[in-house]
Design a protein around this motif. Structure first.
Motif, short mmCIF file in Angstrom:
data_model
loop_
_atom_site.label_atom_id
_atom_site.label_comp_id
_atom_site.label_asym_id
_atom_site.label_seq_id
_atom_site.Cartn_x
_atom_site.Cartn_y
_atom_site.Cartn_z
N ASN A 73 0.80 -1.34 0.21
CA ASN A 73 0.46 -0.07 0.26
C ASN A 73 0.95 1.06 -0.09
OD1 ASN A 73 -2.10 -1.09 -0.28
ND2 ASN A 73 -2.46 -1.30 2.08
N ARG A 74 1.90 1.47 0.47
CA ARG A 74 3.20 2.33 0.45
C ARG A 74 3.64 2.58 -0.69
NH1 ARG A 74 2.88 6.97 2.34
NH2 ARG A 74 5.50 7.64 2.67
N LEU A 75 3.96 1.98 -1.29
CA LEU A 75 4.24 1.69 -2.87
C LEU A 75 3.23 2.83 -3.66
CD1 LEU A 75 5.93 -1.49 -3.57
CD2 LEU A 75 7.01 0.66 -3.27
N LYS A 76 2.12 2.00 -3.43
CA LYS A 76 0.95 2.76 -4.10
C LYS A 76 0.67 4.39 -3.52
CE LYS A 76 -1.57 -1.66 -4.44
NZ LYS A 76 -3.25 -1.86 -4.67
N ASP A 77 1.10 4.67 -2.30
CA ASP A 77 0.65 5.70 -2.06
C ASP A 77 1.82 6.56 -2.45
OD1 ASP A 77 -1.61 4.82 0.03
OD2 ASP A 77 0.03 4.91 1.43
N LEU A 78 3.21 6.25 -2.35
CA LEU A 78 4.08 7.55 -3.16
C LEU A 78 4.63 7.23 -4.88
CD1 LEU A 78 6.80 5.46 -0.63
CD2 LEU A 78 6.02 7.94 -0.92
N GLY A 79 2.87 6.00 -5.11
CA GLY A 79 3.20 5.96 -6.89
C GLY A 79 4.13 5.80 -7.64
N ILE A 80 4.95 4.69 -6.94
CA ILE A 80 5.87 3.45 -6.84
C ILE A 80 5.39 2.63 -8.10
CG2 ILE A 80 7.76 2.61 -6.77
CD1 ILE A 80 8.76 4.50 -4.65
N GLU A 81 5.76 2.02 -9.58
CA GLU A 81 5.24 1.09 -9.91
C GLU A 81 6.31 0.01 -9.80
OE1 GLU A 81 2.24 -0.39 -13.51
OE2 GLU A 81 2.16 1.47 -12.95
N LEU A 82 6.78 -0.87 -9.61
CA LEU A 82 7.57 -2.22 -9.09
C LEU A 82 7.59 -2.47 -11.28
CD1 LEU A 82 7.95 -3.88 -6.17
CD2 LEU A 82 8.54 -1.88 -7.09
N PRO A 83 8.84 -2.86 -11.93
CA PRO A 83 9.02 -3.24 -13.01
C PRO A 83 7.93 -4.71 -12.89
CG PRO A 83 10.74 -2.59 -12.22
CD PRO A 83 10.23 -2.23 -11.16
N THR A 84 7.43 -5.39 -13.82
CA THR A 84 6.46 -7.04 -12.99
C THR A 84 7.81 -8.01 -13.11
OG1 THR A 84 6.71 -6.93 -15.72
CG2 THR A 84 4.17 -5.99 -14.21
N SER A 85 8.63 -7.50 -13.57
CA SER A 85 9.91 -8.76 -13.01
C SER A 85 11.14 -8.37 -13.02
CB SER A 85 9.23 -9.99 -13.89
OG SER A 85 10.12 -9.32 -15.58
#
Length: 151
Positions: free
Chosen positions: A5-17
């Motif tokens: 959830n914190r990633l989403k809050d910070l607007g960080i999208e991880l690479p899929t792999s």
């Protein structure tokens, strides 16, 4: 606190792999400790920050490279664990900095990754030992490489 959830809050999208770029395994888990292989600031074959920090690359660009490399480490980790919410503690961060001969701010470059660790995991879970070292060269001419161990 959910790291996902914190990633989403910070607007960080991880690479899929974060597949290995050579003959190694991106993450090895042993006795509840995960060791993430060295990660460059890259997406696929594209390296975002290349060159020597202090010559071709500014300190701020180096910090950005460390942040991107740590995000890639998180993607590799998520690929292994299924979710980052399984992480109890960041144990050790090692940051290699492709440094110009007179550059001595490797620790400041490493702050790019450390600051993100604290933003995502908080003060307690994010508390980590750290080593930052200047090196003569890194794979693919990257400016930074990040290695992390956690449980």
């Amino acid at each position: 606190m959910s790291v996902e959830n914190r990633l989403k809050d910070l607007g960080i999208e991880l690479p899929t792999s974060a597949p290995a770029g050579a003959a190694y395994t991106p993450v090895v888990v042993h006795d509840r400790v995960a060791y993430v292989s060295g990660q460059l600031p890259r997406d696929g074959d594209f390296v975002h920050v290349v060159g020597q920090v202090g010559r071709d690359v500014t300190l701020e660009e180096g910090k950005r490279g460390a942040r991107i490399a740590f995000i890639r480490a998180l993607a590799a980790l998520r690929g292994e664990l299924g979710t980052l919410d399984r992480v109890d503690q960041i144990l050790k961060l090692t940051v290699f900095v492709h440094s110009a001969a007179d550059f001595n701010q490797q620790s400041s470059v490493a702050d790019g990754a450390s600051q993100l660790i604290f933003e995502l995991f908080g003060k307690d879970r994010g508390a980590h030992a750290r080593t930052s070292v200047g090196v003569a060269q890194l794979p693919r001419s990257a400016a930074v490489e990040v290695v992390v161990a956690l449980k």
